[in-house]
Design an enzyme around this catalytic site. Structure first.
Site, mmCIF file in Angstrom:
data_model
loop_
_atom_site.group_PDB
_atom_site.id
_atom_site.type_symbol
_atom_site.label_atom_id
_atom_site.label_comp_id
_atom_site.label_asym_id
_atom_site.label_seq_id
_atom_site.Cartn_x
_atom_site.Cartn_y
_atom_site.Cartn_z
ATOM 1 C CD GLU A 114 -7.151 -0.179 1.254
ATOM 2 O OE1 GLU A 114 -7.291 0.886 1.876
ATOM 3 O OE2 GLU A 114 -6.336 -1.032 1.573
ATOM 4 N NE ARG A 119 -7.279 11.596 5.832
ATOM 5 C CZ ARG A 119 -7.707 11.000 6.956
ATOM 6 N NH1 ARG A 119 -6.937 10.125 7.571
ATOM 7 N NH2 ARG A 119 -8.877 11.280 7.467
ATOM 8 N NE ARG A 150 -9.289 9.168 4.176
ATOM 9 C CZ ARG A 150 -9.796 8.579 5.270
ATOM 10 N NH1 ARG A 150 -9.334 7.411 5.660
ATOM 11 N NH2 ARG A 150 -10.721 9.169 5.981
ATOM 12 C CG HIS A 177 -8.190 4.202 1.205
ATOM 13 N ND1 HIS A 177 -8.330 4.124 2.566
ATOM 14 C CD2 HIS A 177 -9.418 4.560 0.731
ATOM 15 C CE1 HIS A 177 -9.587 4.401 2.903
ATOM 16 N NE2 HIS A 177 -10.254 4.684 1.803
ATOM 17 C CB THR A 179 -9.374 1.909 7.602
ATOM 18 O OG1 THR A 179 -8.822 2.512 6.442
ATOM 19 C CG2 THR A 179 -10.757 1.377 7.297
ATOM 20 C CG HIS A 230 0.870 6.309 4.831
ATOM 21 N ND1 HIS A 230 -0.058 7.297 5.060
ATOM 22 C CD2 HIS A 230 0.343 5.177 5.357
ATOM 23 C CE1 HIS A 230 -1.088 6.790 5.722
ATOM 24 N NE2 HIS A 230 -0.863 5.500 5.905
ATOM 25 C CG HIS A 259 2.371 3.592 8.838
ATOM 26 N ND1 HIS A 259 3.183 3.350 9.916
ATOM 27 C CD2 HIS A 259 2.312 4.940 8.711
ATOM 28 C CE1 HIS A 259 3.583 4.493 10.433
ATOM 29 N NE2 HIS A 259 3.064 5.473 9.723
ATOM 30 C CD GLU A 302 -7.430 -5.803 3.422
ATOM 31 O OE1 GLU A 302 -7.756 -5.391 2.288
ATOM 32 O OE2 GLU A 302 -6.614 -5.219 4.162
ATOM 33 C CG ASN A 306 -1.800 1.154 1.363
ATOM 34 O OD1 ASN A 306 -1.393 2.276 1.083
ATOM 35 N ND2 ASN A 306 -3.025 0.938 1.785
ATOM 36 C CG HIS A 350 -5.470 -1.421 9.385
ATOM 37 N ND1 HIS A 350 -4.974 -0.829 10.524
ATOM 38 C CD2 HIS A 350 -6.007 -0.410 8.666
ATOM 39 C CE1 HIS A 350 -5.225 0.471 10.493
ATOM 40 N NE2 HIS A 350 -5.840 0.751 9.365
HETATM 41 N N1 PXP Z 1 -6.022 -2.797 4.368
HETATM 42 C C1 PXP Z 1 -6.936 -1.802 4.468
HETATM 43 C C2 PXP Z 1 -8.348 -2.106 4.104
HETATM 44 C C3 PXP Z 1 -6.568 -0.505 4.859
HETATM 45 O O1 PXP Z 1 -7.502 0.465 4.933
HETATM 46 C C4 PXP Z 1 -5.214 -0.252 5.137
HETATM 47 C C5 PXP Z 1 -4.786 1.137 5.521
HETATM 48 O O2 PXP Z 1 -5.041 1.998 4.469
HETATM 49 C C6 PXP Z 1 -4.289 -1.307 5.014
HETATM 50 C C7 PXP Z 1 -4.720 -2.572 4.666
HETATM 51 C C8 PXP Z 1 -2.838 -1.123 5.265
HETATM 52 O O3 PXP Z 1 -2.636 -0.802 6.611
HETATM 53 P P1 PXP Z 1 -1.200 -0.359 7.096
HETATM 54 O O4 PXP Z 1 -0.873 0.943 6.406
HETATM 55 O O5 PXP Z 1 -1.369 -0.213 8.578
HETATM 56 O O6 PXP Z 1 -0.242 -1.434 6.707
#
Ligand code: PXP
Length: 242
Positions: free
Chosen positions: A69, A48, A44, A42, A100, A9, A214, A152, A6, A191
């Site tokens: 997402e 952001r 949003r 994602h 989230t 960030h 992250h 998920e 992901n 997550h």
């Molecule tokens: N899965 C979903 C559905 C999320 O919303 C997020 C955060 O955007 C992640 C996975 C990834 O989470 P993290 O950034 O904490 O690894």
């Protein structure tokens, strides 16, 4: 086990100065070269971090799969249908949240109708569908009844738990994943996963995809994104051989 990176960030850093660097799409290319099986973004409603341009450019340049997402908000759903990524994961969204916070609410008839209608729209556009849910049996059953392709499982509670309570959360994830598989769903998770906590989750036999952001982007600031992705991929792929 597939590892989706992901890159939200990377965009967060760019949006901190409203400039054009660092470019999350370039980060995606490097993540793919380092062994990511797919890229998650994602988009949003409050824009952001990831912008529309990022998703459009990513769709043209990604060599692996894109998992978008999104919340069940018509403006974003229509964009998803136009761009038709391989997969769309529906997530809950609240403007004031930092990230989230929980899985989708599937507890009322009205919520099920809204999510069901959004899934129908995505299916029409030939997008594979996934629902981000808490790792509870009830949520897995509700998702299966909606005819979704995948769920998920939210790993946030596992990630935040300590000691014995983390073991309990892992068992909960394991049971939810097993039920999902029994009901014919593909089961993903994500997550809050980090280099420190990912191995027991990656070892769960019923999971087939992890989405991690992250922690990898944080490490990438220090060691570069290729090394950060490679190290995470080694942990994820090695988890079942131990
Ligand atoms: N899965 C979903 C559905 C999320 O919303 C997020 C955060 O955007 C992640 C996975 C990834 O989470 P993290 O950034 O904490 O690894």
């Amino acid at each position: 086990m597939r590892l989706y990176i992901n890159i939200d960030h990377v965009a967060t850093v760019r949006q901190a100065r409203l400039t054009d660097e660092p470019d999350p799409v370039r980060a995606a290319m490097l993540a793919e070269l380092a062994g990511a099986d797919g890229i998650t973004v994602h988009l949003r409603e409050d824009r952001r971090h990831i912008q529309d341009r990022d998703v459009r450019t990513l769709m043209e340049t990604a060599r692996t799969a894109v998992n978008l997402e999104l919340a069940a908000v018509s403006e974003i759903v229509e964009l998803a249908c136009e761009l038709a990524p391989l997969q769309a994961t529906l997530v809950p969204e609240r403007r004031e949240e930092i990230t989230t916070e929980g899985g989708l609410d599937l507890s009322s008839a009205a919520r099920l109708r809204l999510v069901g209608a959004t899934l129908d729209r995505l299916r029409e556009a030939r997008v594979r569908t996934s629902l981000f849910i808490d790792p509870y049996q009830k949520a897995v059953r509700a998702a299966a009844q909606l005819g979704v392709d995948a769920v998920e499982l939210h790993t946030g509670e596992y990630a935040n738990a300590l000691g014995g309570s983390r073991d309990e959360q892992l068992l909960r994830l394991e049971a939810a994943a097993a039920l999902g598989r029994d009901l014919g769903l593909a089961v993903h998770a994500g997550h809050g996963l980090t280099y420190e906590n990912v191995t027991p989750v990656a070892a769960l036999a019923d999971l087939e995809e992890l989405s991690i952001g992250h922690s990898v982007v944080s490490r990438a600031v220090l060691v570069g994104i290729e090394r950060a992705v490679r190290e995470m991929a080694e942990l994820v792929r090695g988890a079942r051989t131990h």
